[in-house]
Design a protein around this motif. Structure first.
Motif, PDB file in Angstrom:
ATOM      1  N   MET A   1      42.222 -30.355  73.176  1.00  0.00           N
ATOM      2  CA  MET A   1      41.473 -31.299  72.596  1.00  0.00           C
ATOM      3  C   MET A   1      40.200 -30.801  72.244  1.00  0.00           C
ATOM      4  N   LYS A   2      39.587 -31.008  70.994  1.00  0.00           N
ATOM      5  CA  LYS A   2      38.277 -30.419  70.694  1.00  0.00           C
ATOM      6  C   LYS A   2      37.168 -31.351  71.067  1.00  0.00           C
ATOM      7  N   ILE A   3      36.080 -30.951  71.613  1.00  0.00           N
ATOM      8  CA  ILE A   3      34.907 -31.633  72.485  1.00  0.00           C
ATOM      9  C   ILE A   3      33.889 -31.465  71.466  1.00  0.00           C
ATOM     10  N   ARG A   4      33.002 -32.517  71.343  1.00  0.00           N
ATOM     11  CA  ARG A   4      31.730 -32.364  70.907  1.00  0.00           C
ATOM     12  C   ARG A   4      30.826 -31.452  70.972  1.00  0.00           C
ATOM     13  N   ARG A   5      29.701 -30.964  70.507  1.00  0.00           N
ATOM     14  CA  ARG A   5      29.119 -29.877  71.038  1.00  0.00           C
ATOM     15  C   ARG A   5      28.009 -30.634  72.134  1.00  0.00           C
ATOM     16  N   SER A   6      27.575 -31.669  71.805  1.00  0.00           N
ATOM     17  CA  SER A   6      26.699 -32.462  72.891  1.00  0.00           C
ATOM     18  C   SER A   6      27.358 -32.417  74.083  1.00  0.00           C
ATOM     19  N   ASN A   7      28.638 -32.930  74.242  1.00  0.00           N
ATOM     20  CA  ASN A   7      29.390 -32.931  75.448  1.00  0.00           C
ATOM     21  C   ASN A   7      29.680 -31.423  76.116  1.00  0.00           C
ATOM     22  N   ARG A   8      29.946 -30.473  75.139  1.00  0.00           N
ATOM     23  CA  ARG A   8      30.126 -29.005  75.439  1.00  0.00           C
ATOM     24  C   ARG A   8      28.872 -28.559  76.236  1.00  0.00           C
ATOM     25  N   LEU A   9      27.470 -29.044  75.548  1.00  0.00           N
ATOM     26  CA  LEU A   9      26.376 -28.388  76.228  1.00  0.00           C
ATOM     27  C   LEU A   9      26.214 -28.998  77.738  1.00  0.00           C
ATOM     28  N   VAL A  10      26.335 -30.282  78.067  1.00  0.00           N
ATOM     29  CA  VAL A  10      26.272 -30.807  79.201  1.00  0.00           C
ATOM     30  C   VAL A  10      27.250 -30.090  80.310  1.00  0.00           C
ATOM     31  N   ASP A  11      28.437 -29.992  79.831  1.00  0.00           N
ATOM     32  CA  ASP A  11      29.601 -29.513  80.715  1.00  0.00           C
ATOM     33  C   ASP A  11      29.269 -28.112  81.051  1.00  0.00           C
ATOM     34  N   TYR A  33      37.300 -26.056  75.873  1.00  0.00           N
ATOM     35  CA  TYR A  33      36.610 -27.200  74.993  1.00  0.00           C
ATOM     36  C   TYR A  33      37.399 -27.137  73.754  1.00  0.00           C
ATOM     37  N   GLY A  34      38.341 -25.986  73.566  1.00  0.00           N
ATOM     38  CA  GLY A  34      38.956 -26.066  72.040  1.00  0.00           C
ATOM     39  C   GLY A  34      37.866 -25.645  71.132  1.00  0.00           C
ATOM     40  N   ALA A  35      37.146 -24.855  71.539  1.00  0.00           N
ATOM     41  CA  ALA A  35      35.962 -24.071  70.398  1.00  0.00           C
ATOM     42  C   ALA A  35      36.212 -22.733  70.129  1.00  0.00           C
ATOM     43  N   ALA A  36      35.764 -22.218  68.987  1.00  0.00           N
ATOM     44  CA  ALA A  36      35.714 -20.918  68.760  1.00  0.00           C
ATOM     45  C   ALA A  36      34.560 -20.184  69.607  1.00  0.00           C
ATOM     46  N   LYS A  37      34.805 -18.731  69.698  1.00  0.00           N
ATOM     47  CA  LYS A  37      33.969 -18.101  70.707  1.00  0.00           C
ATOM     48  C   LYS A  37      32.565 -18.215  70.028  1.00  0.00           C
ATOM     49  N   SER A  38      32.441 -17.938  68.811  1.00  0.00           N
ATOM     50  CA  SER A  38      31.053 -18.151  68.198  1.00  0.00           C
ATOM     51  C   SER A  38      30.391 -19.369  68.307  1.00  0.00           C
ATOM     52  N   SER A  39      31.166 -20.393  68.275  1.00  0.00           N
ATOM     53  CA  SER A  39      30.399 -21.752  68.680  1.00  0.00           C
ATOM     54  C   SER A  39      30.051 -21.876  70.108  1.00  0.00           C
ATOM     55  N   ILE A  40      30.806 -21.181  71.068  1.00  0.00           N
ATOM     56  CA  ILE A  40      30.346 -21.151  72.552  1.00  0.00           C
ATOM     57  C   ILE A  40      29.119 -20.298  72.730  1.00  0.00           C
ATOM     58  N   SER A  41      29.148 -19.049  72.013  1.00  0.00           N
ATOM     59  CA  SER A  41      28.104 -18.257  71.989  1.00  0.00           C
ATOM     60  C   SER A  41      26.613 -18.956  71.422  1.00  0.00           C
ATOM     61  N   GLU A  42      26.792 -19.906  70.464  1.00  0.00           N
ATOM     62  CA  GLU A  42      25.586 -20.717  69.926  1.00  0.00           C
ATOM     63  C   GLU A  42      25.252 -21.639  71.104  1.00  0.00           C
ATOM     64  N   ASP A  43      26.310 -22.458  71.744  1.00  0.00           N
ATOM     65  CA  ASP A  43      25.973 -23.370  72.721  1.00  0.00           C
ATOM     66  C   ASP A  43      25.303 -22.701  74.023  1.00  0.00           C
ATOM     67  N   LEU A  44      25.520 -21.295  74.231  1.00  0.00           N
ATOM     68  CA  LEU A  44      24.959 -20.726  75.423  1.00  0.00           C
ATOM     69  C   LEU A  44      23.579 -20.318  75.216  1.00  0.00           C
ATOM     70  N   SER A  45      23.347 -20.124  73.943  1.00  0.00           N
ATOM     71  CA  SER A  45      22.074 -19.650  73.432  1.00  0.00           C
ATOM     72  C   SER A  45      21.079 -20.869  73.716  1.00  0.00           C
ATOM     73  N   ILE A  46      21.559 -22.086  73.406  1.00  0.00           N
ATOM     74  CA  ILE A  46      20.558 -23.303  73.559  1.00  0.00           C
ATOM     75  C   ILE A  46      20.473 -23.430  75.149  1.00  0.00           C
TER      76      ILE A  46
END
Length: 278
Positions: A1-11, A33-46
């Motif tokens: 299941m794909k999870i929204r970015r806002s939820n990913r950032l919190v978790d 989170y069912g997300a690409a590694k590139s998206s996770i990298s962006e999340d981690l930067s935030i």
């Protein structure tokens, strides 16, 4: 299941806070989170930027197939000053003064919110130090050592004043109490400390330094290495202490009229230099 970015950032933030000093792979987050590694990298930067802005900790990202994110609790100087100022206000109460120049601290060291702050504060000092184990002596230093161990993600060991059958065989040393000058004994299970381990000593209160000196002797008996000593508070002491190089969060002084003065210890000057964290 794909999870929204806002939820990913919190978790992601929650997970890193609960797993300090551990490399967490991008694959772990990507699959969760069912997300690409590139998206996770962006999340981690935030998350990294937010942690730094709020003075909470440092997030390092490691590139490559085996890379990931590594979080280390690191209080900013402003946060450290805030925590210590709050503690000074709590301790500067004459009713805390006990016979012999000791200060009543048990109520403070039983409060989770204080232990969380102090644990992260002391862990900040060792963010770039190779630490294998936290050591304390029974009993009042135990919750403090446990908190520091949690934020360094390292085990902690408890030195006993007498042997316990549940500890198995032990190593014991005699030491001289820095305040009473009496000879005492402390023991540590042979199973708890490995040869060559890097040890940080944590205790609640420093007066003459006899207990610290005893733990130093135990560390030598195990052929381990002392890398730091920290106390919640240090009191006044007439004469020369048996140890040096102890970092204290607070310093308390008793006046001739049974008054009690509290001030910041040497933690801020030890940890935050001109080139250090701001």
């Amino acid at each position: 299941m794909k999870i929204r970015r806002s939820n990913r950032l919190v978790d992601i933030t929650r997970y890193l806070l609960e797993h300090p000093h551990k490399l967490v792979s991008l694959k772990h987050f990507s699959e969760n989170y069912g997300a690409a590694k590139s998206s996770i990298s962006e999340d981690l930067s935030i998350v990294k930027k937010t942690m730094a802005e709020f003075g909470i900790g440092k997030v390092d990202t490691v590139p490559g197939a085996s890379g990931g994110a590594f979080f280390a609790p690191q209080y900013s100087k402003a946060n450290a000053e805030r925590v210590i100022a709050d503690l000074v206000e709590l301790i500067a109460d004459p009713s805390r003064l006990l016979p012999g120049g000791y200060v009543y601290l048990s109520d403070l060291l039983g409060r989770p919110e204080i232990l969380r702050e102090v644990g992260q504060l002391i862990a900040t000092q060792y963010i770039d130090t190779d630490v294998d184990v936290i050591m304390t002596v029974e009993t009042k230093g135990i919750p403090l050592a446990q908190s520091v161990a949690m934020y360094l993600n390292k085990p902690f060991v408890i030195v006993r004043n007498s042997s316990h059958i549940t500890e198995g065989s032990t190593v014991s040393v005699n030491y001289v109490s820095g305040s009473s000058k009496r000879i005492k004994k402390m023991e540590l299970s042979r199973r708890t400390l490995k040869q060559g381990a890097n040890v940080v000593i944590i205790d609640d209160f420093l007066k003459g330094g006899g207990t610290m000196k005893g733990m130093q002797s135990l560390i030598k008996e195990f052929d381990a290495h002392l890398v730091g000593m920290n106390v919640f508070a240090e009191g006044q002491f007439e004469g020369e202490r048996l140890v040096s190089g102890v970092t204290s969060l607070l310093k308390v002084t008793a006046g001739p009229d049974d008054s009690l003065t509290a001030q910041a210890g040497n933690f801020l000057t030890q940890v935050f230099t001109e080139e250090g964290n701001e």
